[in-house]
Design an enzyme around this catalytic site. Sequence first.
Site, PDB file in Angstrom:
ATOM      1  N   HIS A 160       0.967  -1.028   0.021  1.00  0.00           N
ATOM      2  CA  HIS A 160      -0.153   0.067  -0.050  1.00  0.00           C
ATOM      3  C   HIS A 160       0.897   1.297   0.091  1.00  0.00           C
ATOM      4  CE1 HIS A 160      -3.282  -2.380   2.187  1.00  0.00           C
ATOM      5  NE2 HIS A 160      -3.694  -2.130   0.880  1.00  0.00           N
ATOM      6  N   CYS A 247      -2.786   0.485   9.877  1.00  0.00           N
ATOM      7  CA  CYS A 247      -3.896  -0.564   9.127  1.00  0.00           C
ATOM      8  C   CYS A 247      -4.785  -1.100  10.568  1.00  0.00           C
ATOM      9  CB  CYS A 247      -3.375  -1.950   8.829  1.00  0.00           C
ATOM     10  SG  CYS A 247      -1.796  -1.920   8.282  1.00  0.00           S
TER      11      CYS A 247
HETATM   12  C1  CIR Z   1      -3.898  -7.783   3.197  1.00  0.00           C
HETATM   13  O1  CIR Z   1      -3.203  -8.236   2.292  1.00  0.00           O
HETATM   14  O2  CIR Z   1      -5.000  -7.075   2.803  1.00  0.00           O
HETATM   15  C2  CIR Z   1      -3.827  -8.023   4.552  1.00  0.00           C
HETATM   16  N1  CIR Z   1      -3.173  -9.196   4.755  1.00  0.00           N
HETATM   17  C3  CIR Z   1      -2.825  -6.874   5.202  1.00  0.00           C
HETATM   18  C4  CIR Z   1      -3.420  -5.718   5.114  1.00  0.00           C
HETATM   19  C5  CIR Z   1      -2.768  -4.438   5.773  1.00  0.00           C
HETATM   20  N2  CIR Z   1      -3.518  -3.262   5.555  1.00  0.00           N
HETATM   21  C6  CIR Z   1      -2.949  -2.163   5.700  1.00  0.00           C
HETATM   22  O3  CIR Z   1      -1.946  -2.073   5.402  1.00  0.00           O
HETATM   23  N3  CIR Z   1      -3.851  -0.998   5.560  1.00  0.00           N
END
Ligand code: CIR
Length: 254
Positions: A160, A247
């Site tokens: 991201h 997150c």
């Molecule tokens: C994903 O791949 O969607 C999750 N395993 C990790 C998401 C992390 N979210 C973020 O950095 N906002």
Amino acid sequence: MLIAITREVSRSVVNCELTHLARAPIDVKRARAQHSQYEAALKRLGLAVLSLPEEPDLADSVFVEDTALVLDECAVILRPGAESRRPETESIVKILAPYRKLFHIEAPAHVDGGDILRVGKQIYVGLSTRSDTNAIEQLQDFLQPYGYEVHAATVTGCLHLKSAVTQVAEDTLLINPKWVDKNNFDGMNFIEIDPSEPYAANAVLIGETIIYPTSFPKTQKKLEEAGIRTVTVDADELAKAEGAMTCCSLIFNG
Ligand code: CIR
């Protein structure tokens, strides 16, 4: 008062989405203990934490940031890029509805909150595997009337935009320049991560303090030398699920 929405780590987090990391076993108990440290840090900084119950079938649901963008004037319910994550927004709609007028990103557009960095009235949206230009256009339509400017920023090498850059002071961004170009962010100052710690660019800024993982001591030293106050938490267990500091919460004025 600032409110932080969080959600308990799912027992199925071991089945999380992974893009850049190889699957490694995740200790759910340890991940939950570290997540509690994070919630405690938010409380210590004066936030009211609204902690949602576990979603046993939604592996990535602890990463609430990806479900919504909450601004002072309104909130946008997002459409996460990974199909498995789309049901996560249902409970977030319910919890945000009393606080904000809600807009919704409509299919087929998709965007994860991890790709959205707001600095004042500037909103930067990462063009990653999770977010597309259609979603950026919808965000523009919703937010321009409130005076926001929405910009696209290409990201490479990480999940991201906010894996590559986050705000650490009013006029300062913490950045991994290998993953996103500084030229995207006009008028800002930069602190570069230590090159040996590529995942070190993600911090949660609250007032003039950041919540920061203990895993990146060299970058932490650079931040402290620049006068930034840090509160550290252990977060290496959820890092195996490609999760970082921002997150795990949705923070807004209540
Ligand atoms: C994903 O791949 O969607 C999750 N395993 C990790 C998401 C992390 N979210 C973020 O950095 N906002």
